[in-house]
Design an enzyme around this catalytic site. Structure first.
Site, short mmCIF file in Angstrom:
data_model
loop_
_atom_site.label_atom_id
_atom_site.label_comp_id
_atom_site.label_asym_id
_atom_site.label_seq_id
_atom_site.Cartn_x
_atom_site.Cartn_y
_atom_site.Cartn_z
N GLY A 76 19.26 33.09 -12.05
CA GLY A 76 18.51 32.07 -11.59
C GLY A 76 19.15 30.53 -12.00
O GLY A 76 19.77 30.77 -13.09
N GLN A 99 19.21 22.03 -14.74
CA GLN A 99 20.23 22.41 -15.31
C GLN A 99 21.62 22.03 -14.72
O GLN A 99 22.81 22.54 -15.20
CB GLN A 99 20.34 24.27 -15.25
CG GLN A 99 19.30 24.74 -16.03
CD GLN A 99 19.50 26.56 -15.92
OE1 GLN A 99 18.88 26.90 -15.20
NE2 GLN A 99 20.31 26.85 -16.83
N CYS A 118 20.50 31.77 -21.59
CA CYS A 118 20.45 30.64 -20.84
C CYS A 118 21.93 30.13 -20.33
O CYS A 118 22.67 30.05 -21.35
CB CYS A 118 19.81 29.58 -21.43
SG CYS A 118 19.29 28.12 -20.56
N LEU A 119 22.17 29.72 -19.04
CA LEU A 119 23.51 29.33 -18.72
C LEU A 119 23.56 28.13 -19.25
O LEU A 119 24.73 27.47 -19.27
CB LEU A 119 23.49 29.28 -17.14
CG LEU A 119 23.21 30.57 -16.56
CD1 LEU A 119 23.10 30.21 -15.04
CD2 LEU A 119 24.59 31.54 -16.41
N HIS A 163 11.06 32.03 -17.04
CA HIS A 163 12.22 31.37 -17.63
C HIS A 163 12.59 30.19 -16.70
O HIS A 163 12.65 28.98 -17.23
CB HIS A 163 13.27 32.50 -17.46
CG HIS A 163 14.60 31.91 -18.05
ND1 HIS A 163 15.25 32.45 -19.26
CD2 HIS A 163 15.48 31.02 -17.67
CE1 HIS A 163 16.18 31.66 -19.59
NE2 HIS A 163 16.58 30.84 -18.64
N GLU A 164 12.72 30.40 -15.46
CA GLU A 164 13.26 29.33 -14.54
C GLU A 164 11.96 28.23 -14.44
O GLU A 164 12.44 27.01 -14.53
CB GLU A 164 13.34 29.73 -13.23
CG GLU A 164 14.42 30.72 -13.08
CD GLU A 164 15.85 30.22 -13.70
OE1 GLU A 164 15.93 29.04 -13.68
OE2 GLU A 164 16.46 30.80 -14.39
N HIS A 187 11.95 25.62 -17.56
CA HIS A 187 13.09 24.58 -17.37
C HIS A 187 12.60 23.43 -17.00
O HIS A 187 12.82 22.19 -17.31
CB HIS A 187 14.27 25.08 -16.38
CG HIS A 187 15.46 25.90 -17.33
ND1 HIS A 187 16.13 25.48 -18.26
CD2 HIS A 187 15.69 27.06 -16.96
CE1 HIS A 187 16.97 26.18 -18.93
NE2 HIS A 187 16.83 27.32 -18.11
#
Length: 244
Positions: A75, A80, A139-140, A185-186, A189
């Site tokens: 995702g 991000q 997390c990216l 999670h997404e 953000h």
């Protein structure tokens, strides 16, 4: 490309997206994923995606998908890549169509999550459902680190989903297991929350050390984890790992 009509805030967001897309040398090049410390990751994102010009929205969604695949991750949220609007893309392909789940996927209720973009995703706890599971999340935008994150096993999800074939449908359904974790999670953000903010105290580990803690008792012993997690059975921790 035609910019979205609207107030100054909407125009500036459209311009920000155009500038972000223009940094690529081609449509197949991923966008730059910003890291913790970038203000977009801590902003409360705007519900502006619906007001964007459809062509611009479509191009931005495709760029997010390319970025997710390149990372790789399951995702990516618009903040991000430095754009604070309420838009995410998600996909988790774990098996071929018709292939049975293996024991691990069955235990943690991990199923294929089809590729989709979701505008204004949000979630809430399911009435009468109080099961919490723990999973190692990365997390990216905090590259190279994981935390043991407790989340509701099931959540009611909302938003406007755009599927890979262009189908649009309104979400109002209960998701369970790993797909529910990805959605939470997404969505977090978009409210300026990183998964590590929700992580168990003392559980932050660098990726290269994570293999040492696939056994929960080892994580409790060597990391000094306290609280509820110290009393969990090993099966209560989802040993699948994700980056999103």
């Amino acid at each position: 490309m035609t910019r979205a009509k609207g107030g100054d805030g909407m125009t500036s967001l459209a311009e920000l997206i155009e500038k972000t897309l223009a940094k690529r040398r081609s449509e197949n090049e991923p966008l730059r994923i910003v890291q913790a410390g970038h203000p977009a990751l801590r902003a409360h994102s705007k519900d502006a995606a619906r007001a964007l010009d459809p062509e611009l929205l479509g191009e931005f969604i495709q760029a997010l998908v390319v970025t997710m695949y390149e990372a790789p991750g399951v995702g990516v949220a618009a903040p991000q890549v430095g754009v604070p609007i309420r838009l995410v893309v998600m996909e988790d392909s774990v098996r071929e169509e018709g292939e049975e789940r293996d024991a691990g996927d069955a235990l943690y209720e991990r199923d294929n999550l089809p590729l989709m973009a979701v505008i204004d995703p949000r979630y809430e706890e399911v009435e009468g459902e109080d099961t919490v599971t723990f999973g190692w999340e990365g997390c990216l935008s905090v590259d190279g680190w994981r935390s043991l994150v407790p989340r509701p096993k099931s959540v009611r999800v909302f938003g406007t989903a755009i599927l890979a074939g262009g189908e649009v449908r309104e979400l109002d359904e209960v998701w369970t297991g790993w797909s529910a974790r990805i959605f939470q999670h997404e969505s977090d953000h978009l409210d300026g929350i990183l998964c590590h903010d929700r992580g168990v105290e003392r559980s932050l580990v660098q990726d290269s050390y994570l293999h040492r803690y696939t056994d929960l008792s080892a994580a409790v012993r060597y990391l000094g984890l306290r609280g509820d997690v110290a009393n969990l059975e090993p099966g209560a921790v989802d040993l699948h790992r994700t980056r999103a």
